[in-house]
Design a protein around this motif. Structure first.
Motif, PDB file in Angstrom:
ATOM      1  N   LYS A 154       2.163  -3.933   1.673  1.00 33.41           N
ATOM      2  CA  LYS A 154       1.562  -2.517   1.396  1.00 33.41           C
ATOM      3  C   LYS A 154       2.595  -1.257   2.095  1.00 33.41           C
ATOM      4  CE  LYS A 154      -1.554  -2.414   5.483  1.00 33.41           C
ATOM      5  NZ  LYS A 154      -1.218  -3.528   6.050  1.00 33.41           N
ATOM      6  N   ASP A 158       3.759   2.116   0.539  1.00 31.23           N
ATOM      7  CA  ASP A 158       3.650   3.305   1.413  1.00 31.23           C
ATOM      8  C   ASP A 158       4.489   4.401   1.453  1.00 31.23           C
ATOM      9  OD1 ASP A 158       0.937   2.272   1.538  1.00 31.23           O
ATOM     10  OD2 ASP A 158       1.024   1.778   3.658  1.00 31.23           O
ATOM     11  N   PRO A 165      -2.690   6.178  -4.968  1.00 30.18           N
ATOM     12  CA  PRO A 165      -3.117   4.807  -4.674  1.00 30.18           C
ATOM     13  C   PRO A 165      -2.165   4.046  -5.862  1.00 30.18           C
ATOM     14  CG  PRO A 165      -4.875   5.878  -6.020  1.00 30.18           C
ATOM     15  CD  PRO A 165      -3.924   6.996  -5.584  1.00 30.18           C
ATOM     16  N   SER A 180      -1.683   1.233   1.013  1.00 38.79           N
ATOM     17  CA  SER A 180      -2.693   1.519   1.762  1.00 38.79           C
ATOM     18  C   SER A 180      -3.844   2.447   1.145  1.00 38.79           C
ATOM     19  CB  SER A 180      -2.390   2.221   3.205  1.00 38.79           C
ATOM     20  OG  SER A 180      -1.509   1.234   3.866  1.00 38.79           O
ATOM     21  N   LYS A 181      -3.543   3.524   0.445  1.00 38.53           N
ATOM     22  CA  LYS A 181      -4.323   4.148  -0.105  1.00 38.53           C
ATOM     23  C   LYS A 181      -5.155   3.679  -1.240  1.00 38.53           C
ATOM     24  CE  LYS A 181      -5.344   8.583  -0.768  1.00 38.53           C
ATOM     25  NZ  LYS A 181      -5.820   9.455   0.426  1.00 38.53           N
ATOM     26  N   LEU A 183      -6.242   0.520  -0.969  1.00 35.58           N
ATOM     27  CA  LEU A 183      -6.917  -0.549   0.077  1.00 35.58           C
ATOM     28  C   LEU A 183      -8.176   0.471   0.611  1.00 35.58           C
ATOM     29  CD1 LEU A 183      -4.437  -2.710   1.458  1.00 35.58           C
ATOM     30  CD2 LEU A 183      -6.115  -3.489   0.009  1.00 35.58           C
ATOM     31  N   GLU A 184      -7.889   1.727   0.944  1.00 32.46           N
ATOM     32  CA  GLU A 184      -8.720   2.502   1.634  1.00 32.46           C
ATOM     33  C   GLU A 184      -9.926   2.898   0.899  1.00 32.46           C
ATOM     34  OE1 GLU A 184      -8.787   7.280   3.375  1.00 32.46           O
ATOM     35  OE2 GLU A 184      -6.904   6.023   3.119  1.00 32.46           O
ATOM     36  N   LEU A 185      -9.361   3.510  -0.216  1.00 27.79           N
ATOM     37  CA  LEU A 185     -10.356   3.860  -1.634  1.00 27.79           C
ATOM     38  C   LEU A 185     -11.319   2.551  -2.001  1.00 27.79           C
ATOM     39  CD1 LEU A 185      -8.110   5.881  -3.945  1.00 27.79           C
ATOM     40  CD2 LEU A 185      -9.889   6.757  -2.379  1.00 27.79           C
ATOM     41  N   GLY A 187     -12.129   0.427   0.076  1.00 24.41           N
ATOM     42  CA  GLY A 187     -13.027   0.004   1.252  1.00 24.41           C
ATOM     43  C   GLY A 187     -12.538  -1.458   1.960  1.00 24.41           C
ATOM     44  N   THR A 189     -10.712  -3.857   4.539  1.00 28.25           N
ATOM     45  CA  THR A 189      -9.936  -3.606   6.069  1.00 28.25           C
ATOM     46  C   THR A 189      -9.486  -5.182   6.131  1.00 28.25           C
ATOM     47  OG1 THR A 189     -12.055  -4.142   6.970  1.00 28.25           O
ATOM     48  CG2 THR A 189     -11.562  -1.931   6.288  1.00 28.25           C
TER      49      THR A 189
END
Length: 667
Positions: A154, A158, A165, A180-181, A183-185, A187, A189
């Protein structure tokens, strides 16, 4: 004349009149709409017979045979085409691909087998143009062809796209690479558990790598905005154009919703814009969901089913998934991966879960086709099919297993005894050979990509590309089937060449065997009277050209239902390198008998090195060098294509019908 002689003559004339009356008058054949003469036509009928001419009326063949016989069908309005001795094949039948997936991929970043840095450069360029929050998508990356074959991270994405994303699908379609964007959207982790049928890959510290397999991709895929209806139609027509350009007139679409077939395919067939024949497969995942209820409410009568839109769309099959891919190590195995102890891949279902899912579709009369790559997934699906057949015997079920890639030898026998059809993609072997034996070891590889074993046991194979997993070009598949080599000609002599097909078998796998695998062998797959007038004219004789040149075959003309749907533009010569056309930023220079190509574009395209050598240039590739004179036109340096490649030790063949140069393996 005496009376006696008159009576005798009269009697003779009466006898002749009576005899003629007893002979039925020969009715002239109604004129054909089109007649094609002077061809080298492989009919691919039962006897693999050849013909010289075809006559077409409406969308059907009314005559297949000699030039003399075909001329009886020529009327004042008949379109007569002289094939000039060119080779004709039945319209090719793509036995397994994702038609809408191919179309969608043509609208995103093309990452197919590109170097990692090239992909990252594309993502960076896309991010610079993208709106805030806009998704960046692409497909086709293949870590096994990179210098560093490890899975990407990732952090690499990035660095080039921190604010948008990004989700890039591996060529196999069973692994995604996210930043990472994304994955963050979604949820996701480091504490997110692996779902049934998928895995979040992690580094040695337990942190998310950024790659995930199969069902683990679902949270991200669920966030990506779907194409609008108009975009889906545009994508489908883009896919059609590409298929026709290769002589593919039919394609199996490996999984879509009923709504897509009704709302996207249907209107395009009704408008006449969509002419590709599609064998659709309805995505089927559960025994008790909305799709299962649709199947029960819309049963198929195998004896009377007729394709929709005048033989253009069949909806009598369902598509299931049993596992993932070998490259992603998500193919479900009976025992641990040889290169990853303690890991057997990702089963989508348990045996108890999958049996009723198969039974719902089977009992409703549908053909079932299931993606199964690992020997564990294949074993599981053979069990499920066997249970359905025993519970409700059907004389002609033609249940299919898609890919049938790594299979225990005893399960090959069991599948064929049950009448299960292997649907395999020959290019998968020549792509996966980079990792296959590492994944499964020397014993399990005996049941891998085992085409000859299956054919010798009396089976048939439906062939395809699995596009966009592989390039949709069917000549790559025909070439792989015959040579068991990559497009680069490796390994020398072929990979497990004992499992290769003959050229006739390879052609059948892309014609009548694929047609049989979709219950359409009575209307297509061979050039016979009464069948659809689907065929392709190609630039060389598939049965006799050098094996290394099969991958470069060019379609000159594609005909579907008697209508010309593709004609090749021969205005500019094509230089084929490892099965793909080289691209140029400057025009080629043509002299009688010689084609000159831009020097720098060619060097970059083939990955060669150059250096000055007096008044000449020295070009080096794979340890061989050629010294050539340089011709300069409008500030661009050129070299002769034949002199260049023969100097590098390559076979060079000119195919005038397509204005194509095929660059072969090292001579």
């Amino acid at each position: 004349m005496s009376h006696k002689h008159f009576q005798k003559l009269t009697a003779t004339l009466l006898s002749l009149i009576m005899l003629l009356a007893m002979v039925p008058a020969m009715a002239a054949e109604p004129a054909a709409d089109s007649v094609y003469l002077n061809g080298n036509i492989y009919t691919v009928d039962e006897d693999f017979s050849k013909a010289a001419a075809l006559a077409i009326r409406g969308d059907r063949l009314v005559y297949v045979g000699t030039d003399e016989g075909a001329r009886a069908y020529i009327g004042p309005d008949t379109n007569v085409v002289d094939l000039g001795g060119k080779t004709v094949l039945p319209g090719l039948v793509e036995g397994h691909m994702h038609v809408t997936g191919l179309g969608s991929s043509l609208m995103n970043l093309d990452c197919f087998w590109m170097p990692k840095q090239t992909i990252l450069d594309q993502v960076k360029a896309a991010a610079e143009k993208a709106e805030p929050g806009q998704w960046i998508q692409g497909r086709g990356w293949m870590n096994t062809v990179w210098e560093d074959t490890s899975y990407p991270t990732k952090e690499e994405l990035d660095a080039v796209a921190p604010n948008n994303p990004v989700f890039l699908t591996r060529a196999c379609g069973h692994m995604g690479w996210a930043n990472s964007k994304a994955l963050e959207l979604a949820g996701i982790t480091k504490d997110t558990p692996n779902p049934q049928g998928g895995e979040h890959l992690r580094n040695a510290d337990g942190e998310l790598l950024g790659c995930m397999t199969d069902t683990a991709m679902s949270p991200i895929r669920g966030l990506i905005p779907e194409l609008t209806m108009e975009q889906q139609k545009e994508a489908l027509l883009k896919a059609q154009d590409q298929l026709f350009s290769y002589g593919l007139t039919s394609a199996m679409d490996a999984g879509n919703t009923v709504e897509v077939y009704e709302d996207v395919f249907g209107p395009l067939y009704e408008s006449g814009e969509l002419k590709l024949r599609v064998y659709g497969m309805i995505s089927h995942t559960a025994a008790d969901n909305e799709t299962a209820e649709y199947l029960k409410a819309n049963p198929i009568d195998p004896e009377t089913y007729t394709p929709l839109y005048n033989n253009h769309l069949s909806l009598r099959c369902v598509k299931m998934f049993a596992d993932g891919s070998l490259g992603a190590r998500s193919a479900a195995m009976l025992e641990d991966y040889s290169d990853r102890a303690g890991h057997i891949g990702d089963y989508r279902y348990t045996q108890e879960q999958v049996n009723p899912i198969v039974k719902v579709a089977y009992d409703a009369g549908y053909q079932v086709a299931t993606h199964a790559i690992g020997d564990g997934a294949n074993h599981q699906m053979i069990n499920a099919y066997e249970a359905a057949i025993k519970s409700n015997p059907r004389e002609d079920h033609r249940l299919r297993i898609e890919h049938f890639q790594i299979v225990a030898l005893e399960d090959i026998d069991r599948a064929l005894e049950l009448g299960i059809l292997p649907s395999m993609q020959t290019t998968h072997a020549t792509s996966d050979m980079l990792v296959a034996e590492d994944r499964v070891g020397s014993e399990r590889i005996k049941g891998a990509y085992a085409w000859r074993t299956i054919l010798d046991k009396g089976g048939i194979i439906a062939n395809g590309s699995d596009a966009p997993v592989e390039l949709v070009n069917p000549y790559h598949g025909l070439y792989a089937a015959v040579t068991r080599c990559s497009r680069l000609g490796a390994p020398d002599g072929g990979w497990y060449i004992n499992e290769a097909m003959t050229r006739e078998e390879a052609l059948r796998s892309f014609t009548n065997w694929s047609a049989y695998a979709e219950f359409n062998e009575d209307i297509k797959g061979s050039l016979e009277v009464g069948k659809l007038a689907d065929f392709v004219v190609i630039d060389r004789d598939f049965m006799t050209c050098p094996a290394q040149d099969i991958k470069d075959i060019q379609a000159l003309l594609t005909v579907s239902g008697g209508e010309v749907v593709y004609t090749r533009n021969n205005a500019v010569p094509t230089i084929m390198w490892n099965g793909l056309p080289l691209t140029y930023n400057s025009e080629l220079v043509i002299d009688p008998g010689t084609v000159y190509v831009p020097l720098n574009d060619t060097i970059n395209g083939i990955g060669a090195a150059k250096e000055a050598a007096g008044e000449k240039v020295r070009i080096t590739l794979d340890g061989r060098s050629a010294e050539l004179p340089v011709r300069t036109e409008n500030g661009v340096d050129y070299v002769g294509v034949r002199a260049l490649f023969e100097g590098l030790g390559r076979n060079v063949t000119w195919y005038g019908d397509s204005q194509t140069v095929s660059i072969g393996w090292l001579a």
